[in-house]
Design a protein around this motif. Sequence first.
Motif, PDB file in Angstrom:
ATOM      1  N   GLY A   1       0.954  -1.260   0.041  1.00  0.00           N
ATOM      2  CA  GLY A   1       0.066  -0.085   0.009  1.00  0.00           C
ATOM      3  C   GLY A   1       0.912   1.264   0.085  1.00  0.00           C
ATOM      4  N   ASP A   2       0.230   2.368   0.346  1.00  0.00           N
ATOM      5  CA  ASP A   2       0.897   3.690   0.234  1.00  0.00           C
ATOM      6  C   ASP A   2       0.619   4.293   1.372  1.00  0.00           C
ATOM      7  OD1 ASP A   2      -1.694   4.364   0.262  1.00  0.00           O
ATOM      8  OD2 ASP A   2      -1.887   4.968  -1.981  1.00  0.00           O
TER       9      ASP A   2
ATOM     10  N   VAL B   1       0.646   9.273   4.240  1.00  0.00           N
ATOM     11  CA  VAL B   1       0.126   8.674   3.006  1.00  0.00           C
ATOM     12  C   VAL B   1       0.662   9.167   1.732  1.00  0.00           C
ATOM     13  CG1 VAL B   1      -1.795   8.035   1.447  1.00  0.00           C
ATOM     14  CG2 VAL B   1      -2.325   8.239   3.997  1.00  0.00           C
ATOM     15  N   THR B   2       1.589   8.506   0.874  1.00  0.00           N
ATOM     16  CA  THR B   2       2.144   9.084  -0.129  1.00  0.00           C
ATOM     17  C   THR B   2       1.144   9.543  -1.240  1.00  0.00           C
ATOM     18  OG1 THR B   2       4.256   7.818   0.427  1.00  0.00           O
ATOM     19  CG2 THR B   2       4.107   8.869  -1.819  1.00  0.00           C
ATOM     20  N   ARG B   3       1.320  10.664  -2.027  1.00  0.00           N
ATOM     21  CA  ARG B   3       0.444  11.053  -2.821  1.00  0.00           C
ATOM     22  C   ARG B   3       0.684  11.042  -4.160  1.00  0.00           C
ATOM     23  NH1 ARG B   3      -4.132  11.635   0.307  1.00  0.00           N
ATOM     24  NH2 ARG B   3      -3.298  11.918   2.427  1.00  0.00           N
ATOM     25  N   ASN B   4      -0.491  11.108  -5.089  1.00  0.00           N
ATOM     26  CA  ASN B   4      -0.279  11.056  -6.526  1.00  0.00           C
ATOM     27  C   ASN B   4      -0.124  12.346  -6.990  1.00  0.00           C
ATOM     28  OD1 ASN B   4      -0.676  10.634  -9.263  1.00  0.00           O
ATOM     29  ND2 ASN B   4      -2.763  10.265  -9.303  1.00  0.00           N
ATOM     30  N   PRO B   5       1.015  12.820  -7.730  1.00  0.00           N
ATOM     31  CA  PRO B   5       1.300  14.119  -8.204  1.00  0.00           C
ATOM     32  C   PRO B   5       0.206  14.740  -9.078  1.00  0.00           C
ATOM     33  CG  PRO B   5       3.391  12.946  -8.331  1.00  0.00           C
ATOM     34  CD  PRO B   5       2.116  11.940  -8.003  1.00  0.00           C
TER      35      PRO B   5
ATOM     36  N   GLU C   1      -5.486  11.903  -3.500  1.00  0.00           N
ATOM     37  CA  GLU C   1      -5.343  10.440  -3.555  1.00  0.00           C
ATOM     38  C   GLU C   1      -3.971  10.133  -3.358  1.00  0.00           C
ATOM     39  OE1 GLU C   1      -6.964   9.067  -7.223  1.00  0.00           O
ATOM     40  OE2 GLU C   1      -5.123   9.291  -8.245  1.00  0.00           O
ATOM     41  N   GLY C   2      -4.017   8.850  -2.894  1.00  0.00           N
ATOM     42  CA  GLY C   2      -2.601   7.898  -2.709  1.00  0.00           C
ATOM     43  C   GLY C   2      -2.074   7.648  -3.852  1.00  0.00           C
TER      44      GLY C   2
ATOM     45  N   SER D   1       5.838   8.359  -7.170  1.00  0.00           N
ATOM     46  CA  SER D   1       5.662   9.897  -6.660  1.00  0.00           C
ATOM     47  C   SER D   1       6.783  10.854  -7.267  1.00  0.00           C
ATOM     48  CB  SER D   1       4.981   9.993  -5.380  1.00  0.00           C
ATOM     49  OG  SER D   1       4.690  11.413  -5.057  1.00  0.00           O
ATOM     50  N   ALA D   2       7.844  10.520  -6.577  1.00  0.00           N
ATOM     51  CA  ALA D   2       8.948  11.237  -6.703  1.00  0.00           C
ATOM     52  C   ALA D   2       9.409  11.542  -8.266  1.00  0.00           C
ATOM     53  CB  ALA D   2      10.043  10.862  -5.861  1.00  0.00           C
TER      54      ALA D   2
END
Length: 582
Positions: free
Chosen positions: A257-258, A264-268, A273-274, A284-285
């Motif tokens: 998972g995220d 919670v790591t995010r969608n750029p 959302e994660g 993401s980075a």
Amino acid sequence: MDRIFDTNAPSRRSLLMGAGAGLAGLAAAACSRKPEPAPVPEGITATTIRDAEELAGITYTDAERAQMVADLESRLGALKQLREVDKPNSLAPATVFDPRLPGVDYGLTDTSSVSVMPYVSAAMPGEEDVAFASLTQLRTWLSAGAISSRELTELYLKRIETFGPKLECFVTVMAGRARREADAMDAERAAGKVRGPLHGIPYGLKDLFDAEGAPTTWGAAPYKTRASEGDSAIVRKLAEAGAILLGKTTCGALAYGDVWFGGVTRNPFDIREGSSGSSAGSASATAAGLCAFSIGTETLGSLVSPAMRCGVTALRPTFGRVSRAGGMALCWSLDKCGPIARSVEDCALVLDAINGFDPADAGSIAAGFTYDFRTPITGLRLGIDPAWLEAATQTERNAIDVAKGLGAKPVPFTLPDLPSDPLSLQLTAEAAAAFEDLTLSGRDDELTWQDPEAWPNSFRGARFISAVDLIQVDRLRRLWMQAMQTAFADVDVVIGPSFSSGMLTPTNYTGHPCLAMRCGFDTTKPRTLFDSEANPDAPTARTPVAISLWAPLFREGPMLAFGRALEQALGVATERPPLQAG
């Protein structure tokens, strides 16, 4: 990536939950420590056995139960001894998975060769253009002296400082180490020594791998202060290639998972959302231009899934190609390590640097890697299953149509008619063994994610997978290996939807390589990890969609050549996320 699936096609939710929570209901019913269990008679009795039979799906007679009591009592002593043996996460089982079938010639050699399309240098662009540039572009500018490795490193460190907190994609920034390595690479270049195409180029590392100077947290609260044991094999490989380590990217706790201990790591492309997982921070980075490329891992979807969500390109190599030594083990017979980048050829360059046999990894295989951008597409056989188109989204179908028009020869491809759901028991059991101490000590309560489909519940339920059933799952896996060898015999590349095709699970268990790449965009509302709408009333966003390619074992080269041609034809790989500072 919002999908309506055919009822016979596995959904993303069913795939991920099947791996992480195959026994969730069983665990909730039989293993929960809350409330306190009712008192039971001391020792094993025939009644104990009868009550346990339902968990195993079997039935014995009263006489058989009575006969078993003494043997099961003595077995508890052996289990006690077993649990007292120190078994670090790095200790691999004696039985090692090998994707190669006896009697099959895979054409493996020691030869490696990578040739990418040359980049004609233009005037030096602005900072954002540099941040999102391909590895070949960066290499060209570095070679020409238009930018130094130190300047490039500072550019990415600045972007991490600006956008990292918003995306929650870095757990540890290793600025001091990055600057030292950048200066060293600049000095080497000035002296006429260039290590290769990654010389002086910064990257991010999934926080499952050790790197000197930073903890390796595995994304999980119980390991927040876990010290790295020197550099992992992949960090050493990339250092030898001249790459610069910027820091540790976030990952879902224990590679699922995220959600990690810090957030919670995010969608750029939609920070509501994660970014999906578990290579959440790496995807993401990279998508946000905070590093030139990154390293991720996949056990069952952890490269493909965040690549789909964040719109990056991810390469899952053939099992055994890339050393996992110095990285967290989740499932020794399934874990794979691969690159996340912004283009297909970038993935080829990184794989070339990290590929290679390592005696420190029990599953390592010596296999050369060859890629050439001049590989003729017209000579490739492109496998397509027409049934997949019914479950695909319009964006995925459009990508497949474009692929069919590139000149490759379309040939039929059919997924073997074997069940894949039972395979998830192997992942659940190995993962529960890898983190047995968390379950037995109760420290699994420290993990942030505690839903029924999360690891704590799955690890508890895994205690009720019988050894006999697990061996039968392994035998089913062998059937899948044999059947997939036949299925791939007449194709060079297969194209299809990443999840609804049903290819994700079996190809992970057979060790086949996969390339997930952006193929377009859809309009979506914020989604959960399993792609359901998190807030149906929320405004929509324009988010990426990915298509997947698969290839025969150790045949990444032709797959990447076809992927590069498809990437150019689609023309959607370079669109950037709408990030704003502040």
